[in-house]
Design an enzyme around this catalytic site. Structure first.
Site, short mmCIF file in Angstrom:
data_model
loop_
_atom_site.label_atom_id
_atom_site.label_comp_id
_atom_site.label_asym_id
_atom_site.label_seq_id
_atom_site.Cartn_x
_atom_site.Cartn_y
_atom_site.Cartn_z
N SER A 170 -17.33 -34.04 -48.69
CA SER A 170 -18.47 -33.16 -48.94
C SER A 170 -19.46 -33.83 -49.89
O SER A 170 -20.67 -33.72 -49.74
CB SER A 170 -18.02 -31.85 -49.58
OG SER A 170 -17.58 -30.94 -48.61
N HIS A 226 -19.24 -24.80 -65.05
CA HIS A 226 -20.57 -25.42 -64.96
C HIS A 226 -20.60 -26.72 -65.77
O HIS A 226 -21.67 -27.18 -66.12
CB HIS A 226 -21.63 -24.47 -65.52
CG HIS A 226 -21.77 -23.21 -64.71
ND1 HIS A 226 -22.03 -21.99 -65.27
CD2 HIS A 226 -21.67 -22.99 -63.38
CE1 HIS A 226 -22.10 -21.06 -64.32
NE2 HIS A 226 -21.87 -21.65 -63.16
N HIS A 227 -19.41 -27.27 -66.11
CA HIS A 227 -19.46 -28.47 -66.96
C HIS A 227 -20.14 -29.62 -66.23
O HIS A 227 -20.66 -30.54 -66.85
CB HIS A 227 -18.06 -28.87 -67.44
CG HIS A 227 -17.24 -29.61 -66.43
ND1 HIS A 227 -16.66 -28.98 -65.36
CD2 HIS A 227 -16.92 -30.92 -66.30
CE1 HIS A 227 -16.01 -29.87 -64.62
NE2 HIS A 227 -16.16 -31.05 -65.17
N LYS A 264 -19.05 -26.48 -56.81
CA LYS A 264 -18.73 -26.82 -55.41
C LYS A 264 -17.44 -26.14 -54.98
O LYS A 264 -16.48 -26.08 -55.75
CB LYS A 264 -18.56 -28.35 -55.35
CG LYS A 264 -18.42 -28.90 -53.96
CD LYS A 264 -19.76 -29.17 -53.30
CE LYS A 264 -19.63 -29.54 -51.85
NZ LYS A 264 -19.38 -28.38 -50.97
N LYS A 292 -15.85 -21.05 -55.63
CA LYS A 292 -15.27 -20.63 -54.36
C LYS A 292 -15.88 -19.29 -53.97
O LYS A 292 -16.29 -18.53 -54.84
CB LYS A 292 -13.75 -20.46 -54.50
CG LYS A 292 -13.00 -20.56 -53.19
CD LYS A 292 -12.89 -22.01 -52.77
CE LYS A 292 -11.84 -22.25 -51.75
NZ LYS A 292 -11.37 -23.64 -51.80
N LYS A 297 -9.57 -30.01 -59.34
CA LYS A 297 -9.50 -30.96 -58.22
C LYS A 297 -10.62 -32.00 -58.34
O LYS A 297 -10.38 -33.20 -58.27
CB LYS A 297 -9.66 -30.15 -56.92
CG LYS A 297 -9.53 -30.92 -55.65
CD LYS A 297 -9.86 -30.06 -54.42
CE LYS A 297 -9.05 -28.78 -54.34
NZ LYS A 297 -9.26 -28.05 -53.07
N1 GLU Z 1 -12.58 -25.80 -49.01
C1 GLU Z 1 -12.25 -27.15 -49.36
C2 GLU Z 1 -11.37 -27.17 -50.59
O1 GLU Z 1 -10.69 -26.22 -50.89
C3 GLU Z 1 -13.49 -28.03 -49.48
C4 GLU Z 1 -14.47 -27.68 -50.54
C5 GLU Z 1 -15.76 -28.47 -50.50
O2 GLU Z 1 -15.89 -29.37 -49.70
O3 GLU Z 1 -16.65 -28.13 -51.29
O4 GLU Z 1 -11.24 -28.16 -51.26
#
Ligand code: GLU
Length: 472
Positions: free
Chosen positions: A364, A66-67, A72, A108, A96
């Protein structure tokens, strides 16, 4: 493709973070705070079948960090989904986003099902029920946690998620920003479908363009004629293959879970994909040799090997047999830490997942911005820009007495539309992040690009905690 329960993607990611942390001056408490998963929601819910029987399904959503908010990351439908996998994938999202400088925490989700065993109406039921579970625990929302497509899900599932969220939050003007990867008609963005594969292409192109690095591998700096093997011809694999083929690379083999295909003269990806869509596999395709044990294709000779399916594909078992000079990780976690050690000893360049497949979350982010601003990119300035450039061209014509052709005018004066801006933002992100990561690798005198990527990410995340005064 295999995935076993003893293997833990989360442990593997933590090990990679520890390797990077040994090059960074970071408080041990802060390192733990970064590494641990902040919130884990595991739940089960029933699905009623037509014949009156019930099946209880397991769902997950993990918010690793949550930083930065919202958190996402995608939602995966696969029978391999388990808590360790979702935790590992959520953690990878944190690093990432930090590496490519997209302001999100990592998350996730997943449902442990084989989606091919369910019809569309069952998948809709599952998705809507999964979403209402997230809503009831405040695990979704444009400011909280924003899912997206992943393995086994697509724009269709994202539309159901957005619709369910909106139904529960009718007055939330930003409701559409609760999920990304939506269809265009449901406030999606142009370029999102191909984003991850296009990002994979930009990333490989960038890596290959650096002479000093290619000299070490005995390769030249062009994509033309480079031989490529791809594992997985889903959305990411297909688009990666498409852009690489267009740039002149030769796709010599494609491996899928139900068999692979090989042709040393190169495969026509559009033709192969059309065949796969129609026949649910490559069996019977006559422009290549069918290989039943598709995993054996990973160890065939090629310049670039692209695992674009699941994690845990290149392990200590097969790493020593890999002949590729570059492994480009389009999937998340396809090379284990143990395998990476062997590959680095064998002088293989690994372009890490946390960098290479960041195109999806990057676009995204653009979609989320579009949803929050409720206006598509280019809508306001496209025509204004065109007029401005037309005026400039008119002045040049007047001053020189020469005329531009209509084709030249269209090329120069054309204002940017949404897709142009999305592609441009994606390319900028991928190019900058590669050079940053690679320069850290060289400055620190380390071999692994992954370690360099984690160093960049760790430093960025650490600063955001330290600026809050939480850690010294
Ligand atoms: N599922 C993709 C990933 O592993 C996209 C995640 C996203 O767009 O939030 O990066």
């Amino acid at each position: 493709m295999t995935s076993n329960t003893e293997y833990s993607l989360f442990e593997d990611v933590c090990q990679a973070v520890d390797n990077a942390a040994s090059h960074v001056d970071i408080h041990p408490g802060l390192l733990d705070q970064i590494k641990f998963c902040n919130s884990i929601y595991k739940f089960s819910f029933p699905l009623k079948h037509e014949d009156g029987s019930y099946e209880v399904l397991e769902g997950y959503r993990v918010q690793h960090s949550h930083h930065k908010l919202p958190a996402k990351g995608g939602i995966r439908y696969s029978s391999y989904v388990n808590e360790e996998e979702v935790k590992g994938l959520a953690a990878l999202m944190t690093y990432k986003c930090a590496l490519v400088n997209i302001p999100y925490g990592g998350a996730k989700g997943g449902v442990s099902i084989d989606p091919s065993k369910y019809d569309v109406s069952q998948l809709e039921k599952i998705t809507r029920r999964y979403t209402s579970e997230l809503i009831s625990k405040k695990f979704i929302g444009p400011a909280i946690d924003v899912p997206a497509p992943d393995y086994g899900t697509s724009a269709r599932e994202m539309a159901w998620i957005a619709d369910t969220y909106q139904a529960f939050n009718p007055e939330a003007i930003n409701a559409k920003g609760c999920v990304t990867g939506k269809p265009l008609s449901q406030h999606g963005i142009r370029g999102r479908t191909e984003a991850t594969g296009l990002g994979v292409y930009y990333g490989i192109r960038e890596a290959v363009s650096i002479k000093e690095d290619m000299d070490v591998l005995g390769l030249d700096t062009s994509l033309k004629g480079k031989t490529v093997i791809i594992q997985g011809l889903g959305n990411v694999g297909y688009h990666s293959a498409k852009y690489l083929s267009e740039a002149g690379a030769k796709i010599i083999a494609v491996a899928e879970w139900n068999g692979g295909i090989i042709n040393a003269d190169g495969l026509d990806i559009e033709d192969l994909k059309a065949y796969q869509n129609h026949n649910k596999g490559f069996k019977g395709y006559d422009k290549g040799e069918f290989v039943k044990e598709s995993k054996s294709l990973l160890t065939q000779a090629c310049d670039i090997l692209i695992p674009a399916a699941l994690e845990n594909q290149i392990t200590e078992e097969n790493a020593k047999d890999i002949k590729a000079k570059i492994i480009a990780e389009a999937a998340n976690g396809p090379v284990t830490q143990g395998a990476e050690k062997i590959l680095l000893e064998n002088n293989v360049l690994i372009i890490p997942d946390m960098y290479l497949n960041a195109g999806g979350v990057t676009v995204s982010y653009f979609e989320w911005l579009k949803n929050l601003s409720r206006v598509s990119f280019g809508k306001l300035e496209k025509r204004y820009d065109r007029r401005k450039y037309e005026n400039l061209l008119d002045s040049i014509e007047k001053a020189t007495g020469k005329s531009f052709t209509q084709e030249q005018r269209d090329l120069i004066a054309r204002g940017a539309d949404e897709q142009d801006l999305v592609y441009s933002g994606l390319e900028e992100t991928m190019v900058n992040a590669y050079h940053h990561m690679n320069s850290v690798r060289k400055d620190k005198g380390i071999q692994s690009l992954r370690t360099a990527g984690f160093i960049v990410a760790l430093e960025r995340i650490a600063i955001s905690y330290m600026d809050l005064g939480i850690f010294p």
